[in-house]
Write a protein that holds these residues in place. Sequence first.
Motif, PDB file in Angstrom:
ATOM      1  N   UNK A   1       4.267 -60.593  42.973  1.00  0.00           N
ATOM      2  CA  UNK A   1       4.402 -60.093  44.354  1.00  0.00           C
ATOM      3  C   UNK A   1       5.861 -59.993  44.807  1.00  0.00           C
ATOM      4  N   UNK A   2       6.764 -60.722  44.127  1.00  0.00           N
ATOM      5  CA  UNK A   2       8.177 -60.679  44.557  1.00  0.00           C
ATOM      6  C   UNK A   2       9.113 -60.101  43.498  1.00  0.00           C
TER       7      UNK A   2
ATOM      8  N   UNK B   1      11.511 -66.856  46.672  1.00  0.00           N
ATOM      9  CA  UNK B   1      10.933 -66.498  47.980  1.00  0.00           C
ATOM     10  C   UNK B   1      12.056 -66.198  48.976  1.00  0.00           C
ATOM     11  N   UNK B   2      13.099 -67.032  48.982  1.00  0.00           N
ATOM     12  CA  UNK B   2      14.239 -66.846  49.900  1.00  0.00           C
ATOM     13  C   UNK B   2      14.942 -65.521  49.639  1.00  0.00           C
TER      14      UNK B   2
ATOM     15  N   UNK C   1       8.502 -56.013  48.132  1.00  0.00           N
ATOM     16  CA  UNK C   1       7.721 -57.255  48.080  1.00  0.00           C
ATOM     17  C   UNK C   1       6.299 -56.963  48.511  1.00  0.00           C
ATOM     18  N   UNK C   2       5.334 -57.545  47.809  1.00  0.00           N
ATOM     19  CA  UNK C   2       3.936 -57.444  48.203  1.00  0.00           C
ATOM     20  C   UNK C   2       3.658 -58.617  49.151  1.00  0.00           C
ATOM     21  N   UNK C   3       3.997 -58.401  50.427  1.00  0.00           N
ATOM     22  CA  UNK C   3       3.884 -59.487  51.414  1.00  0.00           C
ATOM     23  C   UNK C   3       2.459 -59.993  51.577  1.00  0.00           C
ATOM     24  N   UNK C   4       1.494 -59.090  51.464  1.00  0.00           N
ATOM     25  CA  UNK C   4       0.086 -59.466  51.655  1.00  0.00           C
ATOM     26  C   UNK C   4      -0.324 -60.551  50.645  1.00  0.00           C
ATOM     27  N   UNK C   5       0.041 -60.336  49.385  1.00  0.00           N
ATOM     28  CA  UNK C   5      -0.283 -61.319  48.336  1.00  0.00           C
ATOM     29  C   UNK C   5       0.473 -62.623  48.573  1.00  0.00           C
ATOM     30  N   UNK C   6       1.749 -62.494  48.886  1.00  0.00           N
ATOM     31  CA  UNK C   6       2.601 -63.669  49.107  1.00  0.00           C
ATOM     32  C   UNK C   6       2.045 -64.536  50.245  1.00  0.00           C
TER      33      UNK C   6
END
Length: 338
Positions: A116-117, A158-159, A122-127
């Motif tokens: 996802x990253x 993530x950051x 970025x695939x925010x939904x999955x994250x």
Amino acid sequence: MALVSEFLGQLTLNFGGESEPKFPTVVAADNFDPAKDAARIETAIKTKGVDEQTIIDILTRRSYSQRRDVAFEYEKRSKKDLITALKGALSGCLEAVILGLMKNTAQYDATEIRASIKGLGTDEETLIEMLCSRSAAELLEIKRVYKEMFKKDLDKDVAGDTSGDFRTLLLALVQAKRDEPSNIVDYEKIDDDARALYEAGVKRKGTDVATWISIMSERSVPHLQKVFDRYKSYSPYDMKESIRKEVKGDLEKSFLTLVECFENKQQYFANRLSEAMKGKSAKEKVVTRIMVSRCEVDLMKIRTEFKRLNQKSLYQTIAEHTKGDYQKALLSLCGGDD
């Protein structure tokens, strides 16, 4: 029968001091013979056109540790790696399900977060789903496995891929500093937290997001359930309504996911599955991720919640919205039509 099967499916596993009940649909097979399974899979892969049904029958009806034993036996007899062989034999959604099952839950979660990253966008939904629905103990294990698998720190990744308050919230969750549930109910702290959430949001102009983040990422789940109940005596809106009024975008989705999981995690996943199978064709990525990641955790309970919410079984819904060998694999993981 649903309640009986749910009771029978309940196992308890310890996650570093935190005991979480398990309601799996996939459990260890009786009379397990890994050498026999490995031989059947080898034949299925060698068959012209590949015998997908045999692969599905075996790998979706064995526990993770049993699948590892089968992989060991397969390598012993064929001198080939089972995962590599499965990659070559399968494709599409079925491949995603079967390869997902060859990882343990933490490895699978770590792989999904990494996907996802990684790369463009970025695939925010999955994250959001992965980081907001996992317990502190699960997140600690995911962090460890993530480092082991990808030689990178989860919090740094993530950051590097998020920003603003959304990043601050996700990093706070990844720190996994949530309090352990306590037998002592601290009514004063419940009241303090409920008032602090109200004063940081609905009561003032603008939102003190930092206060919301610290309370929602550090307090135990039973404590927060009582806080949200108490919150209604301060605010004209419940917690979810307040979130919708105060914040937007990925931050709103993250806070809502947290609250939904605190209130009823299995209902959250049932809703996600329901949303993913609303249209004519399913959002396979979401369906695959939930079915694979939860089948040895709490899919039995998700199934119960799904039927309660939709007046239709998860099994029946999957049968209507998917097809082919992918459908067969999902129905096998589902474990029954109730």
